[in-house]
Design a protein around this motif. Structure first.
Motif, PDB file in Angstrom:
ATOM      1  N   VAL A 110      54.633  32.662  37.339  1.00 22.12           N
ATOM      2  CA  VAL A 110      54.662  32.068  38.296  1.00 22.12           C
ATOM      3  C   VAL A 110      53.663  31.095  38.670  1.00 22.12           C
ATOM      4  CG1 VAL A 110      55.179  30.911  40.812  1.00 22.12           C
ATOM      5  CG2 VAL A 110      56.571  32.530  39.972  1.00 22.12           C
ATOM      6  N   LEU A 111      52.285  31.022  38.806  1.00 24.80           N
ATOM      7  CA  LEU A 111      50.729  30.718  38.676  1.00 24.80           C
ATOM      8  C   LEU A 111      50.316  29.451  37.381  1.00 24.80           C
ATOM      9  CD1 LEU A 111      48.522  32.455  40.587  1.00 24.80           C
ATOM     10  CD2 LEU A 111      49.869  31.018  41.423  1.00 24.80           C
ATOM     11  N   LEU A 112      51.176  30.369  36.159  1.00 24.41           N
ATOM     12  CA  LEU A 112      51.086  29.660  35.240  1.00 24.41           C
ATOM     13  C   LEU A 112      52.034  28.750  35.063  1.00 24.41           C
ATOM     14  CD1 LEU A 112      50.542  32.589  32.651  1.00 24.41           C
ATOM     15  CD2 LEU A 112      49.060  31.131  33.617  1.00 24.41           C
ATOM     16  N   ARG A 113      53.009  28.395  35.594  1.00 28.20           N
ATOM     17  CA  ARG A 113      55.094  27.929  35.547  1.00 28.20           C
ATOM     18  C   ARG A 113      54.538  26.671  36.200  1.00 28.20           C
ATOM     19  NH1 ARG A 113      58.759  31.731  36.145  1.00 28.20           N
ATOM     20  NH2 ARG A 113      59.371  30.388  37.900  1.00 28.20           N
ATOM     21  N   ALA A 114      53.289  26.993  37.386  1.00 26.21           N
ATOM     22  CA  ALA A 114      53.598  26.052  38.175  1.00 26.21           C
ATOM     23  C   ALA A 114      52.041  24.893  37.574  1.00 26.21           C
ATOM     24  CB  ALA A 114      52.391  26.260  39.376  1.00 26.21           C
ATOM     25  N   GLY A 115      51.511  25.283  36.450  1.00 27.39           N
ATOM     26  CA  GLY A 115      51.006  24.673  36.077  1.00 27.39           C
ATOM     27  C   GLY A 115      48.956  24.585  36.103  1.00 27.39           C
ATOM     28  N   ALA A 116      48.811  25.878  36.570  1.00 30.13           N
ATOM     29  CA  ALA A 116      46.888  26.670  36.573  1.00 30.13           C
ATOM     30  C   ALA A 116      46.741  26.504  35.058  1.00 30.13           C
ATOM     31  CB  ALA A 116      47.461  28.354  36.540  1.00 30.13           C
ATOM     32  N   VAL A 194      53.873  39.514  34.865  1.00 30.28           N
ATOM     33  CA  VAL A 194      53.661  40.174  36.673  1.00 30.28           C
ATOM     34  C   VAL A 194      52.427  40.809  37.394  1.00 30.28           C
ATOM     35  CG1 VAL A 194      54.748  41.873  37.891  1.00 30.28           C
ATOM     36  CG2 VAL A 194      56.444  41.114  36.296  1.00 30.28           C
ATOM     37  N   VAL A 195      51.708  42.079  36.892  1.00 31.66           N
ATOM     38  CA  VAL A 195      50.596  42.234  37.370  1.00 31.66           C
ATOM     39  C   VAL A 195      49.486  41.150  37.166  1.00 31.66           C
ATOM     40  CG1 VAL A 195      49.066  43.507  37.224  1.00 31.66           C
ATOM     41  CG2 VAL A 195      50.826  44.258  36.795  1.00 31.66           C
ATOM     42  N   VAL A 196      49.354  40.099  36.407  1.00 35.17           N
ATOM     43  CA  VAL A 196      48.222  38.910  35.965  1.00 35.17           C
ATOM     44  C   VAL A 196      48.867  38.302  37.273  1.00 35.17           C
ATOM     45  CG1 VAL A 196      47.543  36.912  35.024  1.00 35.17           C
ATOM     46  CG2 VAL A 196      47.345  38.608  33.833  1.00 35.17           C
ATOM     47  N   ASP A 197      49.775  37.607  37.424  1.00 35.71           N
ATOM     48  CA  ASP A 197      50.763  36.511  38.325  1.00 35.71           C
ATOM     49  C   ASP A 197      50.018  37.331  39.951  1.00 35.71           C
ATOM     50  OD1 ASP A 197      51.921  33.765  38.734  1.00 35.71           O
ATOM     51  OD2 ASP A 197      53.820  34.999  39.743  1.00 35.71           O
ATOM     52  N   ALA A 198      50.943  38.356  40.210  1.00 35.78           N
ATOM     53  CA  ALA A 198      50.641  39.305  41.469  1.00 35.78           C
ATOM     54  C   ALA A 198      49.284  39.243  41.735  1.00 35.78           C
ATOM     55  CB  ALA A 198      51.159  40.668  41.882  1.00 35.78           C
ATOM     56  N   LYS A 199      47.719  39.476  40.687  1.00 31.00           N
ATOM     57  CA  LYS A 199      46.449  39.511  41.212  1.00 31.00           C
ATOM     58  C   LYS A 199      46.172  38.019  41.531  1.00 31.00           C
ATOM     59  CE  LYS A 199      46.651  44.077  41.575  1.00 31.00           C
ATOM     60  NZ  LYS A 199      46.938  44.456  42.771  1.00 31.00           N
ATOM     61  N   GLY A 200      46.402  36.864  41.210  1.00 30.23           N
ATOM     62  CA  GLY A 200      47.138  35.751  41.500  1.00 30.23           C
ATOM     63  C   GLY A 200      46.262  34.908  42.229  1.00 30.23           C
ATOM     64  N   PHE A 201      48.164  35.813  43.554  1.00 27.41           N
ATOM     65  CA  PHE A 201      48.099  35.621  44.484  1.00 27.41           C
ATOM     66  C   PHE A 201      46.699  36.384  45.305  1.00 27.41           C
ATOM     67  CE2 PHE A 201      52.269  34.120  43.074  1.00 27.41           C
ATOM     68  CZ  PHE A 201      52.415  32.504  43.719  1.00 27.41           C
ATOM     69  N   LEU A 202      46.848  37.193  45.834  1.00 33.30           N
ATOM     70  CA  LEU A 202      46.611  38.449  46.152  1.00 33.30           C
ATOM     71  C   LEU A 202      45.053  39.356  46.036  1.00 33.30           C
ATOM     72  CD1 LEU A 202      49.742  40.003  48.010  1.00 33.30           C
ATOM     73  CD2 LEU A 202      48.512  37.735  48.561  1.00 33.30           C
ATOM     74  N   GLY A 203      45.251  39.209  44.940  1.00 35.72           N
ATOM     75  CA  GLY A 203      44.316  40.300  43.878  1.00 35.72           C
ATOM     76  C   GLY A 203      42.675  40.146  45.211  1.00 35.72           C
ATOM     77  N   ASP A 204      42.602  41.257  45.091  1.00 34.37           N
ATOM     78  CA  ASP A 204      41.710  41.512  46.197  1.00 34.37           C
ATOM     79  C   ASP A 204      39.589  41.837  45.622  1.00 34.37           C
ATOM     80  OD1 ASP A 204      40.919  43.810  45.073  1.00 34.37           O
ATOM     81  OD2 ASP A 204      42.127  44.905  47.406  1.00 34.37           O
ATOM     82  N   GLY A 205      39.627  42.177  44.620  1.00 39.65           N
ATOM     83  CA  GLY A 205      38.479  41.732  43.601  1.00 39.65           C
ATOM     84  C   GLY A 205      37.901  43.222  43.843  1.00 39.65           C
ATOM     85  N   SER A 206      38.475  44.496  44.070  1.00 39.41           N
ATOM     86  CA  SER A 206      37.877  45.602  44.097  1.00 39.41           C
ATOM     87  C   SER A 206      38.005  46.453  43.007  1.00 39.41           C
ATOM     88  CB  SER A 206      38.951  46.298  44.969  1.00 39.41           C
ATOM     89  OG  SER A 206      40.701  46.213  44.618  1.00 39.41           O
ATOM     90  N   GLY A 207      37.751  47.372  42.176  1.00 41.44           N
ATOM     91  CA  GLY A 207      36.765  47.692  41.355  1.00 41.44           C
ATOM     92  C   GLY A 207      37.630  47.035  39.897  1.00 41.44           C
ATOM     93  N   ALA A 208      38.620  46.911  39.014  1.00 38.76           N
ATOM     94  CA  ALA A 208      38.442  46.374  37.947  1.00 38.76           C
ATOM     95  C   ALA A 208      39.904  45.070  38.315  1.00 38.76           C
ATOM     96  CB  ALA A 208      39.616  46.843  37.083  1.00 38.76           C
ATOM     97  N   ASN A 209      40.100  44.668  39.363  1.00 38.34           N
ATOM     98  CA  ASN A 209      41.063  43.869  39.806  1.00 38.34           C
ATOM     99  C   ASN A 209      40.256  42.180  39.903  1.00 38.34           C
ATOM    100  OD1 ASN A 209      43.221  44.794  39.826  1.00 38.34           O
ATOM    101  ND2 ASN A 209      42.527  46.228  42.013  1.00 38.34           N
ATOM    102  N   PRO A 210      41.090  41.521  39.612  1.00 39.71           N
ATOM    103  CA  PRO A 210      40.553  39.927  39.845  1.00 39.71           C
ATOM    104  C   PRO A 210      40.465  39.394  41.411  1.00 39.71           C
ATOM    105  CG  PRO A 210      42.223  39.612  38.938  1.00 39.71           C
ATOM    106  CD  PRO A 210      42.323  40.669  38.745  1.00 39.71           C
ATOM    107  N   LYS A 211      39.502  38.446  41.875  1.00 44.27           N
ATOM    108  CA  LYS A 211      40.359  37.376  42.988  1.00 44.27           C
ATOM    109  C   LYS A 211      41.175  36.913  43.097  1.00 44.27           C
ATOM    110  CE  LYS A 211      36.008  38.313  45.840  1.00 44.27           C
ATOM    111  NZ  LYS A 211      34.758  37.934  46.212  1.00 44.27           N
ATOM    112  N   GLY A 212      42.195  36.980  44.041  1.00 47.52           N
ATOM    113  CA  GLY A 212      43.032  35.663  43.675  1.00 47.52           C
ATOM    114  C   GLY A 212      43.283  34.921  44.736  1.00 47.52           C
ATOM    115  N   ILE A 213      43.843  34.340  45.030  1.00 47.43           N
ATOM    116  CA  ILE A 213      44.153  32.287  46.036  1.00 47.43           C
ATOM    117  C   ILE A 213      43.619  33.493  47.352  1.00 47.43           C
ATOM    118  CG2 ILE A 213      45.350  30.840  47.149  1.00 47.43           C
ATOM    119  CD1 ILE A 213      46.888  30.904  43.951  1.00 47.43           C
ATOM    120  N   VAL A 214      44.004  34.032  48.069  1.00 44.51           N
ATOM    121  CA  VAL A 214      43.365  34.578  48.909  1.00 44.51           C
ATOM    122  C   VAL A 214      41.819  34.898  49.247  1.00 44.51           C
ATOM    123  CG1 VAL A 214      43.921  36.421  50.657  1.00 44.51           C
ATOM    124  CG2 VAL A 214      45.709  35.602  49.430  1.00 44.51           C
ATOM    125  N   LYS A 215      41.812  35.726  48.906  1.00 45.30           N
ATOM    126  CA  LYS A 215      40.548  36.031  48.557  1.00 45.30           C
ATOM    127  C   LYS A 215      39.391  35.233  48.577  1.00 45.30           C
ATOM    128  CE  LYS A 215      40.175  39.644  49.922  1.00 45.30           C
ATOM    129  NZ  LYS A 215      39.849  40.576  51.431  1.00 45.30           N
TER     130      LYS A 215
END
Length: 370
Positions: A110-116, A194-215
């Motif tokens: 979704v984040l890519l479709r929306a125009g990121a 699916v994983v890229v999008d989910a982490k784009g919203f809610l990724g917490d930056g822990s481990g190998a994860n990027p930070k998402g919008i919330v963080k």
């Protein structure tokens, strides 16, 4: 012992290869760029097909797999059309083609479709950000304006590795229909998206994860949710207005910045069901794909209770191109599962999410349902 294909299968392979060769020759005769470009009227590489054919090529050329020579030759002929887009032994897309996988991710992201904004990078990339601006004021004759004090910082894109595994059946890999290779690409890219999008919203930056919008947001960009019920409709509207106001108050214009909403299907249909004395409040507009004048995207990558509002063009999706000649994704084959007649394939890429400004989005996480 030399293996032979049945005449019917051989004809099918020859026909498929002949068609591809004809298309490639037509493209070259029309002056389209060489190798790897399909005659589609625009001279662009069909990456869905290119990646899928590469997967089949890895399978038929593995010494662990005994396939008819005619099938191997047919797949290799098809793969040779795309040799110009691969580097480092054929497992990596060349650096200049890395961002071409974005259209394959977009249908499920979704984040890519929306125009990121898609920003390719190598290693790390610093994107400067100005935290101050010019100063203006009315002054008396001979007066002066206090000089502007500029402060800057950096938005840093870094590579977070994501890996997708797919286990297509060997029947599909042995299928002489070369176009079926695109199905394998769809499986790999959908898993990544699916994983890229989910982490784009809610990724917490822990481990190998990027930070998402919330963080990535400033803490005061969060809005308190409420019950999405018709009895509470005015409060729901107030909360949605508050989300928009928080973004607009940061002096980021909506015009040209692709404002949008994102939530899951449960939230979507709760909003659609809101009524007042005049009828449904949002349903007619939502049938046109909009909510309070802005596009919305419904995705199960957003959990229950969450609603996001933001400006897509203020969000960066960084895609690491790799080093040297090779970009991403890297596609490799694992050992065949002879018992279940499957073969594993792995796609690896590195990416990151960053906000240009930490006020470009707002969200709520505690909307409830009747």
């Amino acid at each position: 012992m030399k293996l032979r294909l049945p005449s019917g299968m051989s004809k099918a392979i020859n026909a498929a290869v002949a068609q591809r060769v004809a298309e490639e020759m037509a493209a070259r005769n029309q002056g389209a760029p060489a190798n790897g470009q399909k005659a589609n009227g625009q001279g662009k590489v069909d990456f869905r097909h290119a990646i899928g054919v590469r997967v089949k090529s890895l399978y038929v050329n593995s010494p662990l797999n005994q396939v008819p020579a005619a099938l191997r030759d047919a797949v290799n002929k098809a793969a040779s059309m795309y040799e110009g887009v691969y580097g480092q032994g054929g497992s990596l897309l060349k650096e200049e083609y890395s961002s071409e996988i974005i259209p394959l991710l977009r249908p499920r992201a979704v984040l890519l479709r929306a125009g990121a904004i898609v920003q390719p990078f190598t290693g790390k990339m610093n994107i400067g950000r100005l935290n101050g601006g010019a100063v203006a004021a009315f002054v008396k004759e001979g007066g002066s304006v206090t000089p502007a004090t500029y402060s800057t910082d950096a938005v840093i894109l870094d590579g977070h590795k994501i890996m997708a595994l797919a286990d297509p059946s060997n029947d599909m890999l042995r299928n002489p229909d070369i176009d079926s290779a695109g199905i394998i690409t769809d499986d790999l890219m959908s898993a990544i998206a699916v994983v890229v999008d989910a982490k784009g919203f809610l990724g917490d930056g822990s481990g190998a994860n990027p930070k998402g919008i919330v963080k990535l947001l400033a803490t005061d960009q969060k809005v308190t949710g409420t019950a999405i019920t018709s009895a509470n409709a005015l409060v729901v509207i107030a909360r949605l207005n508050s989300m928009q106001q928080k973004v607009k108050a940061s002096n980021l214009p909506f015009e040209g910045n692709a404002p949008f909403w994102a939530f899951n299907s449960r939230t979507e249909f709760a909003l659609r069901g809101l009524r007042d004395n005049a009828g449904y409040i949002f349903n007619d507009e939502m049938n046109q794909g909009r909510l309070q004048g802005h596009p919305f995207f419904s995705t199960e990558n957003v959990p229950d209770g969450y609603i996001f509002f933001g400006l897509a063009t203020q969000l960066y999706f960084g895609l690491e191109r790799g080093t040297g000649e090779g970009g991403t994704p890297e596609i490799t084959m694992g050992a065949p599962d002879f018992k279940n007649d499957l073969t594993s394939f792995k796609a690896v890429m590195k990416c990151d999410w960053k906000l240009k400004y930490d006020t470009a989005f707002s969200y709520a996480s505690d909307f409830t349902y009747s």
